[in-house]
Design a protein around this motif. Structure first.
Motif, PDB file in Angstrom:
ATOM      1  N   VAL A 193      36.696  40.801  60.938  1.00 48.62           N
ATOM      2  CA  VAL A 193      37.824  40.176  60.250  1.00 48.62           C
ATOM      3  C   VAL A 193      37.759  40.648  58.799  1.00 48.62           C
ATOM      4  O   VAL A 193      36.970  40.153  58.000  1.00 48.62           O
ATOM      5  CB  VAL A 193      37.754  38.641  60.341  1.00 48.62           C
ATOM      6  N   ASP A 194      38.566  41.627  58.469  1.00 46.35           N
ATOM      7  CA  ASP A 194      38.537  42.277  57.158  1.00 46.35           C
ATOM      8  C   ASP A 194      39.523  41.577  56.220  1.00 46.35           C
ATOM      9  O   ASP A 194      40.735  41.562  56.465  1.00 46.35           O
ATOM     10  CB  ASP A 194      38.915  43.756  57.317  1.00 46.35           C
ATOM     11  N   THR A 195      39.000  40.985  55.153  1.00 44.27           N
ATOM     12  CA  THR A 195      39.848  40.229  54.229  1.00 44.27           C
ATOM     13  C   THR A 195      40.355  41.066  53.057  1.00 44.27           C
ATOM     14  O   THR A 195      40.958  40.526  52.137  1.00 44.27           O
ATOM     15  CB  THR A 195      39.080  39.011  53.678  1.00 44.27           C
ATOM     16  N   THR A 196      40.084  42.375  53.078  1.00 45.44           N
ATOM     17  CA  THR A 196      40.602  43.230  52.004  1.00 45.44           C
ATOM     18  C   THR A 196      42.130  43.129  51.984  1.00 45.44           C
ATOM     19  O   THR A 196      42.783  43.370  53.008  1.00 45.44           O
ATOM     20  CB  THR A 196      40.200  44.691  52.239  1.00 45.44           C
ATOM     21  N   PRO A 197      42.732  42.763  50.858  1.00 47.31           N
ATOM     22  CA  PRO A 197      44.192  42.595  50.820  1.00 47.31           C
ATOM     23  C   PRO A 197      44.924  43.875  51.201  1.00 47.31           C
ATOM     24  O   PRO A 197      44.451  44.988  50.952  1.00 47.31           O
ATOM     25  CB  PRO A 197      44.471  42.217  49.355  1.00 47.31           C
ATOM     26  N   ARG A 198      46.092  43.699  51.793  1.00 52.60           N
ATOM     27  CA  ARG A 198      46.879  44.840  52.268  1.00 52.60           C
ATOM     28  C   ARG A 198      47.218  45.813  51.134  1.00 52.60           C
ATOM     29  O   ARG A 198      47.245  47.035  51.319  1.00 52.60           O
ATOM     30  CB  ARG A 198      48.182  44.331  52.898  1.00 52.60           C
ATOM     31  N   ASP A 199      47.482  45.280  49.925  1.00 51.23           N
ATOM     32  CA  ASP A 199      47.903  46.138  48.812  1.00 51.23           C
ATOM     33  C   ASP A 199      46.764  46.498  47.875  1.00 51.23           C
ATOM     34  O   ASP A 199      47.002  46.957  46.747  1.00 51.23           O
ATOM     35  CB  ASP A 199      49.024  45.459  48.021  1.00 51.23           C
ATOM     36  N   ALA A 200      45.501  46.325  48.309  1.00 44.33           N
ATOM     37  CA  ALA A 200      44.365  46.642  47.439  1.00 44.33           C
ATOM     38  C   ALA A 200      44.353  48.115  47.047  1.00 44.33           C
ATOM     39  O   ALA A 200      43.881  48.478  45.961  1.00 44.33           O
ATOM     40  CB  ALA A 200      43.059  46.268  48.131  1.00 44.33           C
ATOM     41  N   ALA A 203      45.767  49.049  43.541  1.00 44.36           N
ATOM     42  CA  ALA A 203      44.895  48.902  42.379  1.00 44.36           C
ATOM     43  C   ALA A 203      43.831  49.992  42.355  1.00 44.36           C
ATOM     44  O   ALA A 203      43.367  50.395  41.277  1.00 44.36           O
ATOM     45  CB  ALA A 203      44.237  47.518  42.394  1.00 44.36           C
ATOM     46  N   ALA A 204      43.448  50.472  43.542  1.00 47.07           N
ATOM     47  CA  ALA A 204      42.388  51.484  43.620  1.00 47.07           C
ATOM     48  C   ALA A 204      42.897  52.889  43.345  1.00 47.07           C
ATOM     49  O   ALA A 204      42.135  53.761  42.897  1.00 47.07           O
ATOM     50  CB  ALA A 204      41.733  51.430  44.997  1.00 47.07           C
ATOM     51  N   LEU A 205      44.184  53.127  43.580  1.00 46.49           N
ATOM     52  CA  LEU A 205      44.735  54.480  43.496  1.00 46.49           C
ATOM     53  C   LEU A 205      44.489  55.172  42.152  1.00 46.49           C
ATOM     54  O   LEU A 205      44.135  56.359  42.127  1.00 46.49           O
ATOM     55  CB  LEU A 205      46.234  54.449  43.816  1.00 46.49           C
ATOM     56  N   PRO A 206      44.649  54.491  40.998  1.00 46.51           N
ATOM     57  CA  PRO A 206      44.415  55.176  39.718  1.00 46.51           C
ATOM     58  C   PRO A 206      42.979  55.687  39.552  1.00 46.51           C
ATOM     59  O   PRO A 206      42.741  56.560  38.715  1.00 46.51           O
ATOM     60  CB  PRO A 206      44.733  54.084  38.675  1.00 46.51           C
ATOM     61  N   HIS A 207      42.050  55.158  40.340  1.00 44.27           N
ATOM     62  CA  HIS A 207      40.647  55.568  40.223  1.00 44.27           C
ATOM     63  C   HIS A 207      40.268  56.635  41.250  1.00 44.27           C
ATOM     64  O   HIS A 207      39.114  57.056  41.303  1.00 44.27           O
ATOM     65  CB  HIS A 207      39.731  54.353  40.423  1.00 44.27           C
ATOM     66  N   ALA A 295      36.655  43.290  36.078  1.00 43.35           N
ATOM     67  CA  ALA A 295      36.949  44.251  37.148  1.00 43.35           C
ATOM     68  C   ALA A 295      36.163  43.937  38.412  1.00 43.35           C
ATOM     69  O   ALA A 295      36.657  44.128  39.529  1.00 43.35           O
ATOM     70  CB  ALA A 295      36.641  45.669  36.678  1.00 43.35           C
ATOM     71  N   SER A 296      34.936  43.460  38.248  1.00 39.46           N
ATOM     72  CA  SER A 296      34.087  43.123  39.396  1.00 39.46           C
ATOM     73  C   SER A 296      34.025  41.633  39.667  1.00 39.46           C
ATOM     74  O   SER A 296      33.386  41.210  40.629  1.00 39.46           O
ATOM     75  CB  SER A 296      32.662  43.651  39.160  1.00 39.46           C
ATOM     76  N   ALA A 297      34.657  40.830  38.801  1.00 44.19           N
ATOM     77  CA  ALA A 297      34.648  39.369  38.930  1.00 44.19           C
ATOM     78  C   ALA A 297      33.230  38.827  39.058  1.00 44.19           C
ATOM     79  O   ALA A 297      32.900  38.115  40.013  1.00 44.19           O
ATOM     80  CB  ALA A 297      35.504  38.925  40.112  1.00 44.19           C
ATOM     81  N   CYS A 298      32.374  39.192  38.101  1.00 46.54           N
ATOM     82  CA  CYS A 298      31.002  38.698  38.114  1.00 46.54           C
ATOM     83  C   CYS A 298      30.410  38.824  36.713  1.00 46.54           C
ATOM     84  O   CYS A 298      30.965  39.491  35.833  1.00 46.54           O
ATOM     85  CB  CYS A 298      30.137  39.481  39.108  1.00 46.54           C
ATOM     86  N   TRP A 299      29.277  38.138  36.513  1.00 48.91           N
ATOM     87  CA  TRP A 299      28.547  38.245  35.258  1.00 48.91           C
ATOM     88  C   TRP A 299      27.589  39.425  35.323  1.00 48.91           C
ATOM     89  O   TRP A 299      27.020  39.724  36.374  1.00 48.91           O
ATOM     90  CB  TRP A 299      27.757  36.968  34.993  1.00 48.91           C
ATOM     91  N   LEU A 372      36.671  52.678  41.745  1.00 54.09           N
ATOM     92  CA  LEU A 372      37.528  52.635  42.927  1.00 54.09           C
ATOM     93  C   LEU A 372      37.077  51.538  43.881  1.00 54.09           C
ATOM     94  O   LEU A 372      37.902  50.764  44.396  1.00 54.09           O
ATOM     95  CB  LEU A 372      37.521  53.992  43.622  1.00 54.09           C
ATOM     96  N   LEU A 373      35.767  51.451  44.130  1.00 51.30           N
ATOM     97  CA  LEU A 373      35.256  50.430  45.049  1.00 51.30           C
ATOM     98  C   LEU A 373      35.483  49.025  44.502  1.00 51.30           C
ATOM     99  O   LEU A 373      35.802  48.094  45.255  1.00 51.30           O
ATOM    100  CB  LEU A 373      33.766  50.665  45.308  1.00 51.30           C
ATOM    101  N   ASP A 374      35.328  48.861  43.177  1.00 52.48           N
ATOM    102  CA  ASP A 374      35.566  47.539  42.579  1.00 52.48           C
ATOM    103  C   ASP A 374      37.027  47.135  42.751  1.00 52.48           C
ATOM    104  O   ASP A 374      37.329  45.975  43.081  1.00 52.48           O
ATOM    105  CB  ASP A 374      35.209  47.559  41.092  1.00 52.48           C
TER     106      ASP A 374
END
Length: 486
Positions: A193-200, A203-207, A295-299, A372-374
């Motif tokens: 069950v892959d929760t990666t959003p359909r339009d992710a 956001a990744a394309l510029p990288h 970008a990574s939503a973390c500390w 890109l992965l982030d």
């Protein structure tokens, strides 16, 4: 009977024997430094190369060539003559007379005795790596639910693979890597069950163009996905509204598929994952400055390109300084060790720069794919901020609704939230709720997560017994025990 701790000294104390820690030890020893490496595992390797030298699996090739490549690094580390302390928990580091003084508890095993060590070092390298990102969803505390990283640790350390078909849910490279490892090991996967959003991808394309410098990572990922698909594993993409249900244990998962259709899969085993984030507990306890990485939503700790933290005697390398993967971590460890050798007078600046040049180039190449992965796999806010009825603090059983209600009253940050709700007071000291608590406060009060802050971390930073704390207290020869007043 209470005993004084065993005392020892070194030039460099490295906490963590993963790729960064082992590489740093090799380079520091090459520069002539006296090195001690402390790690909680039974053997060097860290999480990524756990038991790579002596795998309990009949055929370790099921874990992949990248895993087996760790054997060479482990062999070089063991040949470096750095003092390796396995099964050692570093639970306090303080600073005295321009030295870092660490308290280590080494767990006994078989005929080998344990005990408390007092290590005085001229410098400390924190190489504690990453942890799985907490993903609080309905049912995540039920028996039968486990993080994919934890399940992979069982496979590497004990050769244990799920005996029943598991549903793997979430997002990120490890989701596909572990699915392929299970298939290689002869196990079946019920569904992904892959929760990666359909339009992710937008956001990744510029990288995408800069990421071609690390094209080998992208190709490996595509091969893993293809292998899972070829095996006939059902894959549900762009899933949302994911939850786990059951009475006394996990029984089924619910989600909405990419077409908006509600779905349910019966399963007694659910393995969840939403990527990894830096492990920051130790550097926080040392007073190192941290910043929120949007970008990574973390500390992540604030470090320079050589791993120097905001605290003079402390360097941080590897995934603990920012997620980059095993190969980047190894180069970061080398770079940090050379800078430490320069700081301690074992190398001059030109020698450090010359020796660092190749590692700096290689690390830059291995990190090229990270933006890109982030962009592709960092979970959206909806997955990081659970519904009110979901437990956020597992240790103290505090729900997202309780946290939001207290935040609405004006609670200023996680430390005040801890006082009001006990959230973050359990054995994990906020490892599994800290990031979520900060995000929920920010959501309610419409503030930036970086302004909300994080828990203050105090020693002991890992669970230790009263006996072990007592053993850390040095007693003078003329010490006499007094009578407790009546």
């Amino acid at each position: 009977m209470m005993q004084s701790p065993t005392k020892t000294k070194c030039d460099l104390l490295i906490v963590g024997a993963g790729p960064a820690g082992m590489s740093a030890a090799i380079e520091a020893r090459r520069a002539g430094l006296d090195v001690i490496v402390a790690d909680e595992g039974e053997a060097p390797g860290g999480q990524i190369y756990r038991h790579a030298a002596q795998s309990p699996l009949a055929d370790a090739h099921v874990l992949g060539e990248d895993y087996l490549a760790g054997r060479t690094l482990i062999e070089r580390f063991e040949a470096s003559n750095a003092k390796s302390l396995s099964r050692s928990v570093v639970w306090q580091v303080a600073f005295e007379n321009r030295h870092a003084v660490a308290m280590l508890t080494r767990r006994a095993q078989g005929a080998e005795r344990g005990g408390t060590l007092d290590v005085s070092a001229r410098a400390v390298l924190v190489a504690t790596g990453a942890q799985e990102r907490p993903w609080p969803v309905r049912g995540w505390t039920l028996p039968g639910v486990m993080g994919i990283g934890a399940a992979q640790t069982l496979l590497k350390s004990s050769g244990l693979a799920p005996s029943q078909d598991a549903v793997l849910a979430g997002s990120g490279p490890l989701l596909w890597l572990f699915a392929s490892q299970l298939l290689n090991a002869g196990r079946r996967v019920r569904a992904i069950v892959d929760t990666t959003p359909r339009d992710a991808w937008r956001a990744a394309l510029p990288h995408a163009l800069p990421a071609l410098a690390g094209a080998d990572y992208l190709l490996k990922g595509l091969r893993m996905m293809h292998a899972v698909k070829r095996a006939g594993v059902p894959i549900h993409r762009a899933a949302s509204a994911f939850s786990i249900e059951g009475q006394d244990r996990a029984e089924r998962v619910h989600f909405v598929d990419e077409h908006g259709t509600p779905r349910s899969i019966d399963t007694p085993l659910v393995l969840i994952h939403q990527g990894v984030i830096p492990s920051t507990q130790l550097p926080r306890s040392l007073g190192c400055e941290h910043e929120w990485d949007a970008a990574s939503a973390c500390w992540r700790p604030r470090t320079d390109t050589r791993g120097r933290s905001s605290v003079a005697q402390v360097w941080i390398a590897g995934d603990g300084a920012g997620i980059g993967g095993a190969k980047a971590a190894a180069h970061a460890g080398t770079i940090a060790a050379l800078d430490i050798a320069r700081e301690l007078g074992a190398l001059d600046a030109p020698s450090r720069d010359t020796r660092s040049r190749a590692a700096l180039r290689a690390m830059k190449r291995h990190l090229a794919v990270r933006p890109l992965l982030d962009a592709l796999y960092t979970p959206p806010a909806a997955l990081r901020r659970p519904a009110d009825d979901v437990t956020v603090c597992r240790c103290e059983e505090v729900t997202a609704g309780e946290i939001r209600a207290i935040a609405a009253l004006g609670c200023q940050g996680p430390n005040q939230m801890k006082a009001f709700s006990r959230c973050g007071m359990g054995p994990c000291q906020g490892r599994w709720c800290g990031a979520t608590v900060g995000e929920l406060i920010a959501q309610v009060q419409k503030r930036a997560v970086g302004d909300v802050g994080y828990y203050r971390i105090r020693a002991p930073i890992k669970p230790v017994t009263v006996d072990e704390i007592a053993d850390s207290i040095a007693l003078d020869d003329d010490f006499t025990r007094g009578e407790f007043p009546s």
